[in-house]
Scaffold this motif. Structure first.
Motif, PDB file in Angstrom:
ATOM      1  N   ASP A   1      -2.708   2.724  -2.804  1.00 32.94           N
ATOM      2  CA  ASP A   1      -3.875   2.751  -1.928  1.00 32.94           C
ATOM      3  C   ASP A   1      -4.994   3.532  -2.621  1.00 32.94           C
ATOM      4  O   ASP A   1      -4.739   4.377  -3.483  1.00 32.94           O
ATOM      5  CB  ASP A   1      -3.501   3.416  -0.598  1.00 32.94           C
ATOM      6  N   GLY A   2      -6.229   3.258  -2.227  1.00 30.99           N
ATOM      7  CA  GLY A   2      -7.367   3.934  -2.845  1.00 30.99           C
ATOM      8  C   GLY A   2      -7.355   5.439  -2.657  1.00 30.99           C
ATOM      9  O   GLY A   2      -8.009   6.166  -3.404  1.00 30.99           O
ATOM     10  N   SER A   3      -6.603   5.918  -1.666  1.00 29.73           N
ATOM     11  CA  SER A   3      -6.543   7.359  -1.402  1.00 29.73           C
ATOM     12  C   SER A   3      -5.383   8.050  -2.122  1.00 29.73           C
ATOM     13  O   SER A   3      -5.156   9.240  -1.923  1.00 29.73           O
ATOM     14  CB  SER A   3      -6.424   7.599   0.107  1.00 29.73           C
ATOM     15  N   ASP A   4      -4.628   7.301  -2.942  1.00 33.44           N
ATOM     16  CA  ASP A   4      -3.491   7.900  -3.650  1.00 33.44           C
ATOM     17  C   ASP A   4      -3.956   9.055  -4.541  1.00 33.44           C
ATOM     18  O   ASP A   4      -5.004   8.977  -5.191  1.00 33.44           O
ATOM     19  CB  ASP A   4      -2.802   6.845  -4.526  1.00 33.44           C
ATOM     20  N   VAL A   5      -3.170  10.099  -4.559  1.00 31.99           N
ATOM     21  CA  VAL A   5      -3.464  11.257  -5.404  1.00 31.99           C
ATOM     22  C   VAL A   5      -3.058  10.935  -6.841  1.00 31.99           C
ATOM     23  O   VAL A   5      -1.916  10.554  -7.102  1.00 31.99           O
ATOM     24  CB  VAL A   5      -2.713  12.505  -4.906  1.00 31.99           C
TER      25      VAL A   5
ATOM     26  N   TYR B   1       3.687   3.948  -3.670  1.00 28.55           N
ATOM     27  CA  TYR B   1       2.919   4.841  -4.527  1.00 28.55           C
ATOM     28  C   TYR B   1       3.512   4.802  -5.936  1.00 28.55           C
ATOM     29  O   TYR B   1       4.728   4.841  -6.123  1.00 28.55           O
ATOM     30  CB  TYR B   1       2.988   6.240  -3.928  1.00 28.55           C
TER      31      TYR B   1
ATOM     32  N   ARG C   1       0.807  -1.221   0.000  1.00 28.79           N
ATOM     33  CA  ARG C   1       0.000   0.000   0.000  1.00 28.79           C
ATOM     34  C   ARG C   1       0.840   1.271   0.000  1.00 28.79           C
ATOM     35  O   ARG C   1       0.451   2.283  -0.575  1.00 28.79           O
ATOM     36  CB  ARG C   1      -0.925  -0.002   1.217  1.00 28.79           C
TER      37      ARG C   1
END
Length: 422
Positions: A304-308, A280, A277
């Motif tokens: 991760d699902g929150s990656d920019v 990046y 996770r």
């Protein structure tokens, strides 16, 4: 002419042809090869519908329907071939339960690859009856397999954070690795490898990795290391300066500034990152820059699902002075799997002669190449997932884009890691 009078080279080729390919192999598929598919040739494949404690072996010496059938038949023809074939039959051994113990001890001098399953603490200490090997059995195997060069440890998730028996076992394993000059080491949580984990499994487990990798002298001599566990950054990657191959699955899990991203190596040739996770997509090109000898890279389901989301680069980026291909030789093989289109584009600054793309969302591959026609500098051959639903018009357009770069492409690739999630 008797087969006994054949030239040595031909005899070796016959034995090589009859010997099944070893699997799983440290540095290849240990981190995702499910344990249900791994068994010794004298055992039947495990029936997962049964209680593990009730499983019995196939009749000892039963040679039907095993990959080793031909080699076993040749072994039984005469004393000469018995001498040649026996070391091949027992060169890789799976010490998964008590039923494997007797043949291992009998043929211990032939063992080169040892895969060992370590059960929960109460079972290892023999406080509960079980099919798993207890502490004495594990100790006996480690103390007698003197010619082992590759070791894979499978351990069960446990709610016990610390245990004396685990610490004693970790000390024994460290001594075994150092004294036997082990070159290939795998450490795998069974719940991760077999994809049956739950959040409870991974939150309260014992980290075998943290125990056995605390010895820097041990890590310095290892060439190939595979890790599949959910203990985030339980080890110091700075100790891994002599590695040739590194596979990490889930072991960098929660911290965004993972030490793995600062890892540097002048010797690393192969890197595999699965379900990490904290890895990046935008950081991976920098990681590659820090490993100048790297020739093979596999990235699957990282981030991760929150990656920019990283925006696509402007045209002409590959001609900039700081383009990665100017500092790093092209990879021989680069495989991206279970990744989104923007993530693929973020890693496409990495130069590679051969790229494999599997498990993509429909339309994302063409969209990525439409928006960035310079992806993967020095690309010669692109392999695409056979399951990708590519329309005829999309195929023609992709062929046109790649044709201008003189890049060949084939629809012949398959998934490598097929994950399931809780």
């Amino acid at each position: 002419m008797s087969i006994l009078n054949l030239p040595v080279e031909i005899t070796l080729e016959i034995l090589k042809y009859l010997t099944p390919k070893h699997s799983p192999i440290v540095g290849n598929d240990v981190a995702w090869k499910k344990t249900e598919t791994i068994y010794n040739w004298w055992r039947r494949p495990r029936d997962l519908s049964l209680d593990p404690n009730t499983l019995g072996p196939a009749p000892y010496g039963d040679i039907e329907d095993t990959p080793y059938s031909s080699l076993l038949s040749l072994q039984q023809t005469c004393r000469f071939f018995n001498t040649l074939c026996t070391p091949l039959l027992y060169s890789e051994i799976n010490a998964f339960d008590r039923l494997d113990y007797e043949p291992i001890m009998k043929y211990k001098d032939h063992v080169r690859t040892l895969r060992l399953t370590i059960g929960p603490a109460d079972i290892i200490s023999a406080s509960k009856p079980s099919s798993y090997l207890d502490y004495t059995g594990i100790s006996s195997i480690l103390s007698t397999c003197h010619k082992t060069t590759s070791l894979v440890l499978y351990y069960m998730p446990s709610d016990i954070e610390e245990s004396d028996v685990y610490q004693d076992l970790a000390t024994m394993i460290k001594e075994f690795v150092i004294s036997h000059n082990i070159k290939s080491l795998g450490v795998c949580n069974v719940s991760i490898v077999d994809d049956f984990r739950t959040w409870e499994d991974t939150s309260g487990q014992w980290s075998l990795l943290e125990h056995i990798t605390s010895e820097s002298a041990m890590l310095n001599d290892i060439d190939v290391l595979d890790i599949a566990c959910s203990a985030p950054d339980a080890m110091s990657y700075s100790s891994l300066q002599n590695l040739v191959s590194l596979t990490v699955r889930e072991a960098v899990d929660t911290e965004f500034d993972s030490p793995l991203l600062q890892f540097t190596s002048a010797t690393l040739v192969k890197l595999q990152l699965i379900e990490c996770r904290a890895v990046y997509a935008g950081h991976i090109p920098d990681l590659i820059r820090q490993c100048p000898a790297l020739r093979s890279l596999f990235v699957s389901t990282c981030g991760d699902g929150s990656d920019v989301e990283i925006p696509f680069r402007p045209a002409g980026w590959s001609e900039e002075n700081d383009a990665l291909w100017r500092d790093h030789q092209p990879l021989d093989h680069f495989h991206l799997e279970h990744m989104l289109g923007w993530e693929i584009a973020a890693m496409a600054t990495i130069p590679a002669r051969e790229v494999v793309l599997t498990s993509l969302r429909d339309g994302e591959l063409l969209n990525a190449f439409e928006r960035d026609k310079e992806m993967f500098p020095q690309l010669e051959l692109l392999h695409i997932d056979v399951d990708l639903d590519m329309k005829e018009a999309e195929g023609r357009r992709l062929s046109e884009i790649l044709g201008k770069r003189r890049v060949d492409w084939k629809i012949d690739a398959h998934w490598t890691v097929n994950q399931t999630y809780p």
